[in-house]
Motif scaffolding. Structure first.
Motif, PDB file in Angstrom:
ATOM      1  N   THR A   2       0.826  -1.204   0.000  1.00  0.00           N
ATOM      2  CA  THR A   2       0.000   0.000   0.000  1.00  0.00           C
ATOM      3  C   THR A   2       0.860   1.253   0.000  1.00  0.00           C
ATOM      4  N   TYR A   3       2.004   1.190   0.668  1.00  0.00           N
ATOM      5  CA  TYR A   3       2.863   2.361   0.751  1.00  0.00           C
ATOM      6  C   TYR A   3       3.468   2.715  -0.598  1.00  0.00           C
ATOM      7  N   ILE A   4       3.599   1.730  -1.491  1.00  0.00           N
ATOM      8  CA  ILE A   4       4.105   2.025  -2.829  1.00  0.00           C
ATOM      9  C   ILE A   4       3.193   3.041  -3.507  1.00  0.00           C
ATOM     10  N   MET A   5       1.885   2.875  -3.278  1.00  0.00           N
ATOM     11  CA  MET A   5       0.930   3.816  -3.869  1.00  0.00           C
ATOM     12  C   MET A   5       1.164   5.230  -3.344  1.00  0.00           C
ATOM     13  N   TYR A   6       1.382   5.328  -2.020  1.00  0.00           N
ATOM     14  CA  TYR A   6       1.607   6.645  -1.427  1.00  0.00           C
ATOM     15  C   TYR A   6       2.879   7.278  -1.977  1.00  0.00           C
ATOM     16  N   ALA A   7       3.942   6.478  -2.060  1.00  0.00           N
ATOM     17  CA  ALA A   7       5.206   7.010  -2.557  1.00  0.00           C
ATOM     18  C   ALA A   7       5.081   7.467  -4.001  1.00  0.00           C
ATOM     19  N   GLY A  57       8.813  -1.484  -2.190  1.00  0.00           N
ATOM     20  CA  GLY A  57       8.660  -2.482  -3.235  1.00  0.00           C
ATOM     21  C   GLY A  57       9.397  -3.754  -2.897  1.00  0.00           C
ATOM     22  N   CYS A  58      10.599  -3.611  -2.333  1.00  0.00           N
ATOM     23  CA  CYS A  58      11.362  -4.786  -1.899  1.00  0.00           C
ATOM     24  C   CYS A  58      10.651  -5.507  -0.758  1.00  0.00           C
ATOM     25  N   LEU A  59      10.009  -4.762   0.117  1.00  0.00           N
ATOM     26  CA  LEU A  59       9.245  -5.412   1.192  1.00  0.00           C
ATOM     27  C   LEU A  59       8.089  -6.227   0.620  1.00  0.00           C
ATOM     28  N   GLY A  60       7.483  -5.723  -0.447  1.00  0.00           N
ATOM     29  CA  GLY A  60       6.402  -6.473  -1.081  1.00  0.00           C
ATOM     30  C   GLY A  60       6.878  -7.814  -1.601  1.00  0.00           C
ATOM     31  N   MET A  61       8.070  -7.856  -2.201  1.00  0.00           N
ATOM     32  CA  MET A  61       8.589  -9.124  -2.695  1.00  0.00           C
ATOM     33  C   MET A  61       9.098 -10.000  -1.558  1.00  0.00           C
ATOM     34  N   ALA A  62       9.543  -9.375  -0.455  1.00  0.00           N
ATOM     35  CA  ALA A  62       9.928 -10.161   0.713  1.00  0.00           C
ATOM     36  C   ALA A  62       8.723 -10.915   1.274  1.00  0.00           C
ATOM     37  N   LEU A  63       7.538 -10.302   1.194  1.00  0.00           N
ATOM     38  CA  LEU A  63       6.322 -11.006   1.611  1.00  0.00           C
ATOM     39  C   LEU A  63       6.059 -12.233   0.742  1.00  0.00           C
ATOM     40  N   MET A 121      -3.127  -2.628  -4.860  1.00  0.00           N
ATOM     41  CA  MET A 121      -4.005  -2.431  -3.706  1.00  0.00           C
ATOM     42  C   MET A 121      -4.824  -3.687  -3.422  1.00  0.00           C
ATOM     43  N   SER A 122      -5.259  -4.365  -4.463  1.00  0.00           N
ATOM     44  CA  SER A 122      -5.989  -5.622  -4.279  1.00  0.00           C
ATOM     45  C   SER A 122      -5.101  -6.671  -3.629  1.00  0.00           C
ATOM     46  N   ALA A 123      -3.840  -6.736  -4.064  1.00  0.00           N
ATOM     47  CA  ALA A 123      -2.900  -7.691  -3.471  1.00  0.00           C
ATOM     48  C   ALA A 123      -2.684  -7.382  -1.992  1.00  0.00           C
ATOM     49  N   ALA A 124      -2.542  -6.091  -1.651  1.00  0.00           N
ATOM     50  CA  ALA A 124      -2.350  -5.710  -0.247  1.00  0.00           C
ATOM     51  C   ALA A 124      -3.556  -6.109   0.603  1.00  0.00           C
ATOM     52  N   LEU A 125      -4.753  -5.896   0.075  1.00  0.00           N
ATOM     53  CA  LEU A 125      -5.964  -6.263   0.807  1.00  0.00           C
ATOM     54  C   LEU A 125      -6.049  -7.774   1.000  1.00  0.00           C
ATOM     55  N   LEU A 126      -5.724  -8.529  -0.044  1.00  0.00           N
ATOM     56  CA  LEU A 126      -5.764  -9.986   0.059  1.00  0.00           C
ATOM     57  C   LEU A 126      -4.718 -10.506   1.034  1.00  0.00           C
ATOM     58  N   TYR A 127      -3.553  -9.867   1.073  1.00  0.00           N
ATOM     59  CA  TYR A 127      -2.530 -10.229   2.060  1.00  0.00           C
ATOM     60  C   TYR A 127      -3.089 -10.083   3.480  1.00  0.00           C
ATOM     61  N   VAL A 144      -6.976 -23.447   4.480  1.00  0.00           N
ATOM     62  CA  VAL A 144      -6.952 -23.541   3.019  1.00  0.00           C
ATOM     63  C   VAL A 144      -7.416 -22.227   2.394  1.00  0.00           C
ATOM     64  N   LEU A 145      -8.493 -21.655   2.920  1.00  0.00           N
ATOM     65  CA  LEU A 145      -9.004 -20.397   2.372  1.00  0.00           C
ATOM     66  C   LEU A 145      -7.995 -19.265   2.562  1.00  0.00           C
ATOM     67  N   GLY A 146      -7.411 -19.186   3.752  1.00  0.00           N
ATOM     68  CA  GLY A 146      -6.415 -18.144   4.001  1.00  0.00           C
ATOM     69  C   GLY A 146      -5.205 -18.279   3.100  1.00  0.00           C
ATOM     70  N   ARG A 147      -4.713 -19.508   2.955  1.00  0.00           N
ATOM     71  CA  ARG A 147      -3.568 -19.737   2.076  1.00  0.00           C
ATOM     72  C   ARG A 147      -3.925 -19.474   0.612  1.00  0.00           C
ATOM     73  N   ALA A 148      -5.171 -19.740   0.237  1.00  0.00           N
ATOM     74  CA  ALA A 148      -5.606 -19.453  -1.134  1.00  0.00           C
ATOM     75  C   ALA A 148      -5.589 -17.951  -1.404  1.00  0.00           C
ATOM     76  N   LEU A 149      -6.084 -17.172  -0.445  1.00  0.00           N
ATOM     77  CA  LEU A 149      -6.067 -15.711  -0.616  1.00  0.00           C
ATOM     78  C   LEU A 149      -4.638 -15.185  -0.703  1.00  0.00           C
ATOM     79  N   LEU A 150      -3.747 -15.754   0.102  1.00  0.00           N
ATOM     80  CA  LEU A 150      -2.344 -15.355   0.024  1.00  0.00           C
ATOM     81  C   LEU A 150      -1.758 -15.700  -1.344  1.00  0.00           C
ATOM     82  N   GLY A 151      -2.170 -16.836  -1.889  1.00  0.00           N
ATOM     83  CA  GLY A 151      -1.683 -17.214  -3.210  1.00  0.00           C
ATOM     84  C   GLY A 151      -2.078 -16.214  -4.281  1.00  0.00           C
ATOM     85  N   VAL A 152      -3.328 -15.775  -4.246  1.00  0.00           N
ATOM     86  CA  VAL A 152      -3.780 -14.770  -5.220  1.00  0.00           C
ATOM     87  C   VAL A 152      -3.001 -13.462  -5.021  1.00  0.00           C
ATOM     88  N   ALA A 153      -2.798 -13.084  -3.760  1.00  0.00           N
ATOM     89  CA  ALA A 153      -2.038 -11.858  -3.479  1.00  0.00           C
ATOM     90  C   ALA A 153      -0.609 -11.965  -3.994  1.00  0.00           C
TER      91      ALA A 153
END
Length: 211
Positions: A2-7, A57-63, A121-127, A144-153
């Motif tokens: 989300t912070y990438i958007m602000y920056a 951005g690097c933090l996003g890929m670290a996730l 933003m959708s990825a951040a929300l799904l995370y 399973v549902l939580g891990r599925a949402l993380l997969g989409v994110a």
């Protein structure tokens, strides 16, 4: 993410200010003071905005690396608290990567139709939703549902964040930014292994490490 958007929104226009060094000149950057309040104007602010995009951005890929790596050690603890069959355990582990691959493919047209920001933003929300669901999971299907949402994110983020960071970066630093994104996937996996070690003796510690 989300912070990438602000920056990005703080990214100034490409207007040249007389007497201000260019951000893509390494020598000029080293000569610039650390604080923006010294009067270097828009170019200095642009450098600062770019540095924030790089960091977060690097933090996003670290996730990405963290969420794919944490499950390997956490599943040992999960199976002590939640009863599941071998097939169910395999589903919990594999559903993330399966949906990440599918979401990466669908992320290509979404980036074209909706733009980079809505996808990130959708990825951040799904995370957030996926991690919260895992933290309070009462049975295997919540996991399973939580891990599925993380997969989409992960799929959305991995296909969008490096591209968006590269688009915001100046040419002199574009290769470095893309390389740092790849590096931080491995850093996230290393942090996941360390978190598994830290929480191995904590009651329900997997909820903290996975959620």
């Amino acid at each position: 993410l989300t912070y990438i958007m602000y920056a990005a929104q703080q990214h100034p226009e490409n207007e040249v200010t007389p007497g201000v060094p260019e951000c893509n000149d390494p020598v000029a950057i080293r000569q610039m003071p650390s604080r923006l309040s010294t009067g270097y104007g828009r170019r200095a602010k642009r450098c600062n905005a770019m540095s924030r995009v790089v960091i977060f951005g690097c933090l996003g890929m670290a996730l990405f690396g963290y969420d794919t790596g944490i499950v390997s050690g956490a599943m040992i603890l999960v199976r002590n608290d939640i009863k599941m069959t071998v097939d169910e355990a395999e589903l919990v582990v594999s559903i993330t990567m399966l949906l990440a691959a599918i979401a990466t493919i669908f992320g290509i047209p979404f980036n074209s139709w909706l733009g980079r920001k809505p996808v990130i933003m959708s990825a951040a929300l799904l995370y957030m939703v996926g991690s919260g669901l895992i933290a309070v999971a009462a049975d295997v299907w919540h996991l399973v549902l939580g891990r599925a949402l993380l997969g989409v994110a992960i799929g959305f983020a991995s296909g969008t964040v490096p591209m968006y960071s590269a688009e915001l970066a100046l040419p002199a630093y574009r290769g470095m930014i893309v390389t740092l994104n790849d590096l931080n996937i491995v850093v996230g996996q290393l942090l996941a292994a360390m978190m598994n070690v830290c929480f191995q003796h904590v009651p329900a510690g997997w909820r903290w490490s996975m959620g």
